[in-house]
Each structure stands twice: as C-alpha cells, then as structure tokens.
Design a protein around this motif. Structure first.
Motif, PDB file in Angstrom:
ATOM      1  N   ARG A  96     -72.138 -34.435   9.673  1.00  0.00           N
ATOM      2  CA  ARG A  96     -70.712 -34.100   9.244  1.00  0.00           C
ATOM      3  C   ARG A  96     -70.188 -35.034   8.044  1.00  0.00           C
ATOM      4  O   ARG A  96     -69.263 -34.431   7.354  1.00  0.00           O
ATOM      5  CB  ARG A  96     -70.112 -34.717  10.496  1.00  0.00           C
ATOM      6  N   LEU A  97     -70.634 -36.058   7.922  1.00  0.00           N
ATOM      7  CA  LEU A  97     -70.338 -37.143   6.783  1.00  0.00           C
ATOM      8  C   LEU A  97     -70.835 -36.379   5.272  1.00  0.00           C
ATOM      9  O   LEU A  97     -70.132 -36.188   4.218  1.00  0.00           O
ATOM     10  CB  LEU A  97     -70.902 -38.309   6.610  1.00  0.00           C
ATOM     11  N   ASP A  98     -71.725 -35.818   5.285  1.00  0.00           N
ATOM     12  CA  ASP A  98     -72.322 -34.915   4.202  1.00  0.00           C
ATOM     13  C   ASP A  98     -71.607 -33.916   3.774  1.00  0.00           C
ATOM     14  O   ASP A  98     -71.089 -33.529   2.742  1.00  0.00           O
ATOM     15  CB  ASP A  98     -73.901 -34.474   4.423  1.00  0.00           C
ATOM     16  N   ALA A  99     -71.198 -33.006   4.787  1.00  0.00           N
ATOM     17  CA  ALA A  99     -70.332 -31.745   4.763  1.00  0.00           C
ATOM     18  C   ALA A  99     -68.819 -32.383   4.313  1.00  0.00           C
ATOM     19  O   ALA A  99     -68.221 -31.550   3.421  1.00  0.00           O
ATOM     20  CB  ALA A  99     -69.938 -31.138   6.077  1.00  0.00           C
ATOM     21  N   ALA A 100     -68.325 -33.544   4.741  1.00  0.00           N
ATOM     22  CA  ALA A 100     -67.285 -33.915   4.517  1.00  0.00           C
ATOM     23  C   ALA A 100     -67.057 -34.522   2.762  1.00  0.00           C
ATOM     24  O   ALA A 100     -66.253 -34.245   2.115  1.00  0.00           O
ATOM     25  CB  ALA A 100     -66.698 -35.241   5.213  1.00  0.00           C
ATOM     26  N   LYS A 101     -68.242 -35.154   2.445  1.00  0.00           N
ATOM     27  CA  LYS A 101     -68.487 -35.423   1.146  1.00  0.00           C
ATOM     28  C   LYS A 101     -68.461 -34.130   0.097  1.00  0.00           C
ATOM     29  O   LYS A 101     -67.722 -34.235  -0.919  1.00  0.00           O
ATOM     30  CB  LYS A 101     -69.741 -36.271   0.932  1.00  0.00           C
ATOM     31  N   ALA A 102     -69.101 -33.170   0.691  1.00  0.00           N
ATOM     32  CA  ALA A 102     -68.995 -32.044  -0.243  1.00  0.00           C
ATOM     33  C   ALA A 102     -67.675 -31.358  -0.417  1.00  0.00           C
ATOM     34  O   ALA A 102     -67.213 -30.922  -1.574  1.00  0.00           O
ATOM     35  CB  ALA A 102     -69.970 -30.926   0.556  1.00  0.00           C
ATOM     36  N   LEU A 103     -66.890 -31.318   0.818  1.00  0.00           N
ATOM     37  CA  LEU A 103     -65.480 -30.784   0.626  1.00  0.00           C
ATOM     38  C   LEU A 103     -64.424 -31.754  -0.140  1.00  0.00           C
ATOM     39  O   LEU A 103     -63.681 -31.515  -0.978  1.00  0.00           O
ATOM     40  CB  LEU A 103     -64.923 -30.488   2.200  1.00  0.00           C
TER      41      LEU A 103
END
Length: 379
Positions: A96-103
């Motif tokens: 979820r953190l990787d996805a949040a960083k991408a966003l």
C-alpha cells in the motif's frame, strides 16, 4: 405654704417642658483621596490550559502522577504502546505504501504541469491587456484570456491539494508500520511548567486515537473570572485596576481587566430572581503559588480615583425628596443642608457643593434630630 407649693410645681413643669439636647455623633468635612469601587465575587482560573490526547490508538501505561502535581516542561506523564503488527500485515502495508508513493509522484507531476499552464496563461493575459490598451485586440479576447488565467490558478490549487492528500496517505501508512516489534512506545510529555489539573485515564488500558488523557495548566499566567451584573458592566473598562482578596492569603493581589465578555447570561440569584450577568476577565499581575484554579475570591474594581477631594461620610447622608441632605452642626444646633454629591464608595462621597472644609455634620442621625434641635456630642 400654698404659694411655695405652687411655685415649686410651676418650676418642675417648666424644667420638664424644656427640650433636652439630643445626643449625636459628629464628623468633620475634610479633603483627601477618594476611590470609587465596585466589589463582586469571582473565581480563579489558568489563562492557558493544555489537553494532552492520544496521538494514535494503543495501550497507555499507568501514570504515576496525581491531580495537583507540579510539572516541568518535558516530564513524561505516561507512554502509549501502539499495537504490534504481524509480518503479513507488514507486507500488505508495504504494498500500500508503494502505491501511495506512486500516487504522490503522479500528483507532483500534475502540480508541475499545472504551474507551467498557469505561467503560460498569465503571459497570455498580460499580452492581451497590452494589446487591448493599444486597440489591437478585442475585449472578448481579453475576457477569454482572463478566464483562462483564473482557471489555471484554480487548477494549480487543486493539484497541490491532491499532492498533500497523497502525501498524508503515505505518512499514515508509514505510521502504521512503525511498530513492528514490542518495546516501541510514544511518550506523552507536559508541554509547559505547570500543574496537572485532570487525569482522564489513571490506569493502563487500550485507548482510541485522539482520546483525552491529561489536562495541564500553565501556572505562570492566572486570571480571575468576575461574575458581574450586566447593569454594572458599562461602568468598567478594559485596563481598570482590580484588587483581589483571597481567603487564606494575607495580602491583596493586583490585577487589571483584560476582557469584558460581550454576551450576558441568565443566573438565578439566591432569592430566586433571574438576573442578567456578565463575565469580566481580570489578569493577575501577582503570582501566588498556593492559588489554584476555581478558587473563590473577592474582586474590587477601581472605577474612579481622585486626590484632594472634599468628602462627606456616607452615614451622614439622607434623602429629602430627590435631593441629598445632611444635618450640619452649627452654634450647638442641627440645621438641614441640601448638598450635591458626585462619586461615592461604601464609606465616603464626593461633595460638589453645599459644604465647605471643616464643616461639622451629624452622622447616623436619629429621628430626634430635627431642624434647630440642640444637641450634645456623644464622646
């Protein structure tokens, strides 16, 4: 014998009918200092109080502090242990953190693109303004470019808001991943030197995020809340001096009025009468360590003060219809004198006219004191 008897009887009747001098107490009219005051009850409180709440959900440890404890800035009141997360949860949060960083990265690119568009719209608008001034462009073109410039500014604000939102999402995930093992704890510290006013959670237990835990008062700044009748409130002003008397404290404290609250409220008096009251806030200038919060005090507000004022005792005044009057002692007899008074307090009143310095007046006059009656001074 009959002649002697008649003479004696007549003498006794004459002596009985002669009015006896009335016993009175007198006072001299003098000049001096006069202070007009207004006294009311009040309660103390701390000007600054701090509510310490749980930053995250977790287990709070038992505190060793009791209500009323003196604190220093940085004292640890208790600790919060966040819930421990298992390895599978860690992997899920990592994804979820990787996805949040991408966003967050995508939102940052949108901000950059929106700012480039804004700069271009700004240049176009300025160029069109110059052309319109030179009659080389139409007003319609200027309106279109101005609208485009305003829209570009809104697009930048929206992009920056999305960037902040994505950043906070990433920070929330990082916070959730902070407690991967036992022993991690977050201290709850006192923000100021002060006193512990309230402990919401004394024992160790699970608490929710933002749950109130402790309340600390800053002892460096104290004030008095004075309960005043709304009819008396217009007589006082911000900055007026206040003398505060505290039961158990053998000295008078000094304060000044900081605030007069604009809204009145209804309070039931001990006699069952509804009264309009106003809170007046006075800042204490003296620091008293033994003075706590919500202590009852007597506050005397100084409304007016003067020097070399001709003054008369309040006990000498009485009303004659609508006028103030006094009994003046002159040539051994009492004479009524109408006077005009100005400022007054509980014991003395300012004499505007009708009396002079060193005049003698009768205080606490009884019903026996009438015009022209002889008197004798009661020592």
């Amino acid at each position: 014998m009959w002649t002697v008897t008649i003479v004696v009887v007549i003498l006794l009747l004459v002596l009985a009918l002669i009015p006896k001098p009335v016993s009175v107490i007198t006072a001299h009219i003098v000049k001096g200092n006069l202070v007009e005051t207004l006294t009311a009850e009040g309660t103390t409180r701390y000007h600054d109080t701090y509510l310490i709440s749980a930053p995250i959900a977790g287990l709070i440890t038992r505190t060793q502090y009791e209500v009323g404890a003196r604190l220093h800035s940085g004292d640890v009141l208790a600790n919060i242990l966040p819930p421990i997360i298992d390895p599978r949860k860690v992997e899920e949060l990592g994804a979820r953190l990787d996805a949040a960083k991408a966003l967050e990265s995508e939102a940052a690119n949108h901000v950059s693109q929106a700012k480039i568009t804004l700069e271009q719209a700004k240049n176009d608008n300025e160029r069109t303004i110059a052309l319109v001034a030179a009659n080389a462009a139409t007003r319609a073109q200027l309106e279109r470019d101005s609208d485009a410039y305003a829209q570009a500014k809104q697009d930048v604000q929206a992009a920056e808001a999305r960037l902040r939102s994505s950043h906070h999402d990433a920070e929330a995930i990082r916070a959730s991943m902070s407690n991967k093992s036992s022993g991690t704890q977050i201290p709850l510290v006192s923000p100021v030197d002060g006193v512990l006013l309230e402990v919401h959670e004394k024992n160790s237990r699970e608490v929710a995020a933002s749950a109130p835990l402790f309340e600390v008062g800053d002892t460096n700044r104290q004030e008095v809340v004075i309960d005043l009748l709304s009819s008396d409130a217009p007589r006082i002003h911000i900055g007026d001096s206040v003398l505060v008397t505290v039961p158990g404290v053998d000295r008078t404290l000094h304060a000044s009025i900081r605030l007069i609250e604009p809204d009145a409220y209804i309070k039931i008096s001990p006699l069952g009468i509804e009264e309009k009251r106003v809170n007046v806030i006075a800042a204490l200038q003296d620091r008293v360590p033994e003075l706590g919060s919500t202590y009852r005090v007597d506050a005397t507000m100084v409304l007016w003060s003067g020097e070399n004022i001709l003054k008369v005792p309040i006990s000498a005044l009485f009303r004659n219809e609508k006028d103030w009057s006094v009994w003046v002692a002159r040539d051994g007899k009492a004479h009524e004198q109408k006077i005009s008074v100005g400022h007054m307090n509980d014991t003395e009143a300012e004499v505007l006219n009708g009396l002079n310095a060193n005049d003698v007046v009768i205080v606490h006059p009884s019903n026996e004191v009438i015009e022209g009656v002889k008197f004798k001074e009661n020592k």
